[in-house]
Design an enzyme around this catalytic site. Structure first.
Site, PDB file in Angstrom:
ATOM      1  NE  ARG A   1      -0.567  -0.843  11.659  1.00 53.39           N
ATOM      2  CZ  ARG A   1      -0.240  -0.689  10.131  1.00 53.39           C
ATOM      3  NH1 ARG A   1      -0.729  -0.397   9.295  1.00 53.39           N
ATOM      4  NH2 ARG A   1       0.451  -2.719   9.439  1.00 53.39           N
TER       5      ARG A   1
ATOM      6  CB  CYS B   1      -1.416   0.345   1.053  1.00 49.61           C
ATOM      7  SG  CYS B   1      -0.436  -0.757   2.320  1.00 49.61           S
TER       8      CYS B   1
ATOM      9  CG  HIS C   1      -1.320   3.369   5.134  1.00 53.77           C
ATOM     10  ND1 HIS C   1      -2.258   3.548   5.894  1.00 53.77           N
ATOM     11  CD2 HIS C   1      -0.784   2.628   4.579  1.00 53.77           C
ATOM     12  CE1 HIS C   1      -2.237   3.008   5.992  1.00 53.77           C
ATOM     13  NE2 HIS C   1      -1.065   1.406   5.146  1.00 53.77           N
TER      14      HIS C   1
ATOM     15  CD  GLN D   1       3.096   2.076   6.752  1.00 52.91           C
ATOM     16  OE1 GLN D   1       3.986   2.024   6.866  1.00 52.91           O
ATOM     17  NE2 GLN D   1       2.224   1.064   5.912  1.00 52.91           N
TER      18      GLN D   1
HETATM   19  P1  NAP Z   1      -8.574  -7.940   6.426  1.00 49.88           P
HETATM   20  O1  NAP Z   1      -9.759  -7.333   6.621  1.00 49.88           O
HETATM   21  O2  NAP Z   1      -7.931  -9.107   7.686  1.00 49.88           O
HETATM   22  O3  NAP Z   1      -9.389 -10.260   5.967  1.00 49.88           O
HETATM   23  C1  NAP Z   1      -8.976 -11.040   5.463  1.00 49.88           C
HETATM   24  C2  NAP Z   1     -10.056 -12.147   5.400  1.00 49.88           C
HETATM   25  O4  NAP Z   1      -9.635 -12.616   6.997  1.00 49.88           O
HETATM   26  C3  NAP Z   1     -11.632 -12.122   4.916  1.00 49.88           C
HETATM   27  O5  NAP Z   1     -11.206 -12.520   3.602  1.00 49.88           O
HETATM   28  C4  NAP Z   1     -12.251 -13.109   6.149  1.00 49.88           C
HETATM   29  O6  NAP Z   1     -12.479 -14.264   5.542  1.00 49.88           O
HETATM   30  C5  NAP Z   1     -11.535 -13.706   7.241  1.00 49.88           C
HETATM   31  N1  NAP Z   1     -12.077 -12.070   8.157  1.00 49.88           N
HETATM   32  C6  NAP Z   1     -12.272 -12.434   9.903  1.00 49.88           C
HETATM   33  N2  NAP Z   1     -12.423 -11.859  10.770  1.00 49.88           N
HETATM   34  C7  NAP Z   1     -12.956 -10.765  10.326  1.00 49.88           C
HETATM   35  C8  NAP Z   1     -13.798  -9.241   9.649  1.00 49.88           C
HETATM   36  N3  NAP Z   1     -14.448  -9.082  11.139  1.00 49.88           N
HETATM   37  N4  NAP Z   1     -14.202  -8.969   8.768  1.00 49.88           N
HETATM   38  C9  NAP Z   1     -14.147  -9.322   7.641  1.00 49.88           C
HETATM   39  N5  NAP Z   1     -12.957  -9.688   7.264  1.00 49.88           N
HETATM   40  C10 NAP Z   1     -12.322 -11.293   8.435  1.00 49.88           C
HETATM   41  O7  NAP Z   1      -7.340  -9.055   5.424  1.00 49.88           O
HETATM   42  P2  NAP Z   1      -7.482  -7.319   4.624  1.00 49.88           P
HETATM   43  O8  NAP Z   1      -6.549  -5.495   5.223  1.00 49.88           O
HETATM   44  O9  NAP Z   1      -8.145  -6.721   3.448  1.00 49.88           O
HETATM   45  O10 NAP Z   1      -5.903  -8.091   3.707  1.00 49.88           O
HETATM   46  C11 NAP Z   1      -5.967  -9.137   2.419  1.00 49.88           C
HETATM   47  C12 NAP Z   1      -5.014  -8.565   2.054  1.00 49.88           C
HETATM   48  O11 NAP Z   1      -4.639  -8.214   1.170  1.00 49.88           O
HETATM   49  C13 NAP Z   1      -3.442  -9.091   2.878  1.00 49.88           C
HETATM   50  O12 NAP Z   1      -3.119 -10.088   1.813  1.00 49.88           O
HETATM   51  C14 NAP Z   1      -2.950  -7.649   2.709  1.00 49.88           C
HETATM   52  O13 NAP Z   1      -1.488  -7.900   3.598  1.00 49.88           O
HETATM   53  C15 NAP Z   1      -3.406  -6.984   1.301  1.00 49.88           C
HETATM   54  N6  NAP Z   1      -3.179  -5.783   1.566  1.00 49.88           N
HETATM   55  C16 NAP Z   1      -3.930  -5.542   2.359  1.00 49.88           C
HETATM   56  C17 NAP Z   1      -4.554  -3.602   2.624  1.00 49.88           C
HETATM   57  C18 NAP Z   1      -4.605  -3.155   3.685  1.00 49.88           C
HETATM   58  O14 NAP Z   1      -4.250  -1.910   4.021  1.00 49.88           O
HETATM   59  N7  NAP Z   1      -5.641  -3.290   4.805  1.00 49.88           N
HETATM   60  C19 NAP Z   1      -3.381  -3.231   1.368  1.00 49.88           C
HETATM   61  C20 NAP Z   1      -2.798  -3.687   0.906  1.00 49.88           C
HETATM   62  C21 NAP Z   1      -2.734  -4.946   0.480  1.00 49.88           C
HETATM   63  P3  NAP Z   1     -13.298 -15.075   5.388  1.00 49.88           P
HETATM   64  O15 NAP Z   1     -14.417 -14.633   4.649  1.00 49.88           O
HETATM   65  O16 NAP Z   1     -12.455 -16.243   4.709  1.00 49.88           O
HETATM   66  O17 NAP Z   1     -13.235 -15.978   6.962  1.00 49.88           O
END
Ligand code: NAP
Length: 369
Positions: free
Chosen positions: A268, A136, A275, A163
């Site tokens: 962070r 990001c 960010h 961030q």
């Molecule tokens: P996340 O919000 O933790 O979501 C990942 C998975 O966690 C969801 O698809 C869901 O899977 C599960 N989950 C568990 N509890 C949850 C809840 N309360 N609400 C929603 N989902 C929940 O992860 P993310 O930040 O989107 O990141 C996904 C990927 O993108 C990672 O590899 C990260 O490094 C990358 N990324 C993130 C960002 C960022 O700013 N966050 C930026 C660039 C890249 P199920 O539905 O299968 O349970």
């Protein structure tokens, strides 16, 4: 022919933003979408009123193999388990991924089309099948300073990031809000009591962070009222992995033969979303502030140059002011007094949009077209 597109990780914070953007842009109109989950197989996908999509098992390889395109926002753990196995089953579809797992592979392209559209088009033409969103802060940096990179003006670059909690995922943003509430509740009745010293209020807050019930499972400590100058794991280079990614990914996105030196500290902070980054830029040649500003401004349609004054900065150069928009705000542009050709720039962008979901949405649309 209508393409079959599988979505994994659509419930996470990046996936949710991707879904919202695709609905806004009517991107579901011409695709045959299948939704997967690792945790809620058999339930109904709540995204679309009037159409019931049943959630499929994200580890069902026979179903995954049927997809023309897979978009995963689930995370590296999932990609590590599924990607190679699927390819070994001779699946030859396009894989689009938000996680870092495949970013540095020789047969993948890190996508950020306002910066590297030529590389992306060449890759598609040459049969590349794996397209990955960048880190990001890297994507936001390249969107903000793209004009300087494009004109080969940067000799070296030092960054410090600020961030947001949501950069670590959904559970982290929920924990930060819990922490804020916990701390407020500890002192709420003291805030209007003039007989209680401000030092005692501050002490109460600091002590409460040590309490057993204080919510800190995700961050390991308080992010509320705190800053954490550490993101991701340690690397041999003494950088954190988040810091290591900046130079490596940026040079890959830019397709640079001679690496541009970029280093700094990733931190962070207690912002919920978006960010911010502070840059010290050593230029290869002498430019005026006006020249520099013009080059930054002209790079892409999303840049908003913010005048270097208090009112504009507080109003337009903050996480709150860009949250939920595609704007890349760039301000505090000035020549520093510490040497020749050194400038500072402060920039803010929504890491869930240009820093994650938007480049994925755009590569999906490009592949479909
Ligand atoms: P996340 O919000 O933790 O979501 C990942 C998975 O966690 C969801 O698809 C869901 O899977 C599960 N989950 C568990 N509890 C949850 C809840 N309360 N609400 C929603 N989902 C929940 O992860 P993310 O930040 O989107 O990141 C996904 C990927 O993108 C990672 O590899 C990260 O490094 C990358 N990324 C993130 C960002 C960022 O700013 N966050 C930026 C660039 C890249 P199920 O539905 O299968 O349970």
């Amino acid at each position: 022919m209508i393409k079959k597109v599988g979505f994994i990780g659509w419930r996470g914070i990046v996936g949710s933003v991707l879904m919202r953007r695709m609905i806004e842009e009517n991107n579901f109109e011409n695709i045959d979408a299948t939704f997967f989950s690792t945790s809620q197989i058999g339930s109904i996908c709540p995204l679309f009123l009037g159409k019931n999509y049943i959630l499929n098992d994200a580890y069902d390889f026979s179903l995954l193999k049927n997809m023309d395109i897979i978009v995963s926002c689930q995370g590296s753990e999932y990609t590590d388990i599924v990607y190679n196995k699927l390819r070994s089953l001779r699946w030859n579809g396009y894989w689009i991924d938000a996680s870092s797992s495949l970013r540095m592979n020789n047969d993948s392209i890190i996508v950020l089309d306002p910066v590297n559209i030529q590389l992306i088009k060449k890759g598609i033409y040459n049969g590349i099948k794996t397209f990955v969103g960048g880190n990001c802060t890297v994507s936001l940096m390249l969107m903000a300073l793209g004009g300087l990179f494009q004109n080969n003006l940067i000799e070296s670059l030092i960054f410090s990031t600020y961030q947001a909690a949501s950069g670590a995922g959904s559970k982290h943003i929920i924990e930060l809000i819990r922490q804020m509430g916990y701390l407020y509740n500890i002192v709420s009745s003291d805030l209007n009591n003039i007989s209680i010293s401000i030092l005692d209020i501050e002490k109460k807050i600091s002590n409460s962070i040590l309490e057993l019930n204080f919510p800190k499972k995700q961050f390991g400590t308080s992010l509320a009222g705190n800053v954490l100058p550490w993101i991701d794991v340690f690397t041999e280079s003494q950088q954190t992995k988040e810091e290591w990614k900046v130079q490596e990914e940026a040079n890959k996105i830019l397709n640079q033969k001679n690496n541009i030196c970029i280093d700094g500290t990733c931190v962070r902070v207690g912002a919920l979303r978006c960010h911010s980054q502070s840059f010290f830029i050593k230029l290869r040649k002498n430019l005026s502030c006006d020249n520099l500003t013009e080059i930054i401004q002209n790079h892409n349609d999303w840049i908003r140059v913010i005048p270097n004054d208090y009112k504009s900065t507080i109003k337009y150069l903050t996480p709150i002011s860009v949250s939920g928009t595609l704007n890349i705000s760039v301000g505090r542009i000035r020549k520093l007094n510490v040497g020749s050709n050194i400038f500072s720039v402060f920039t803010v962008g929504d890491q869930l949009l240009w820093g994650a979901a938007e480049p994925l949405r755009r590569i999906l649309m490009l592949l479909l077209s």
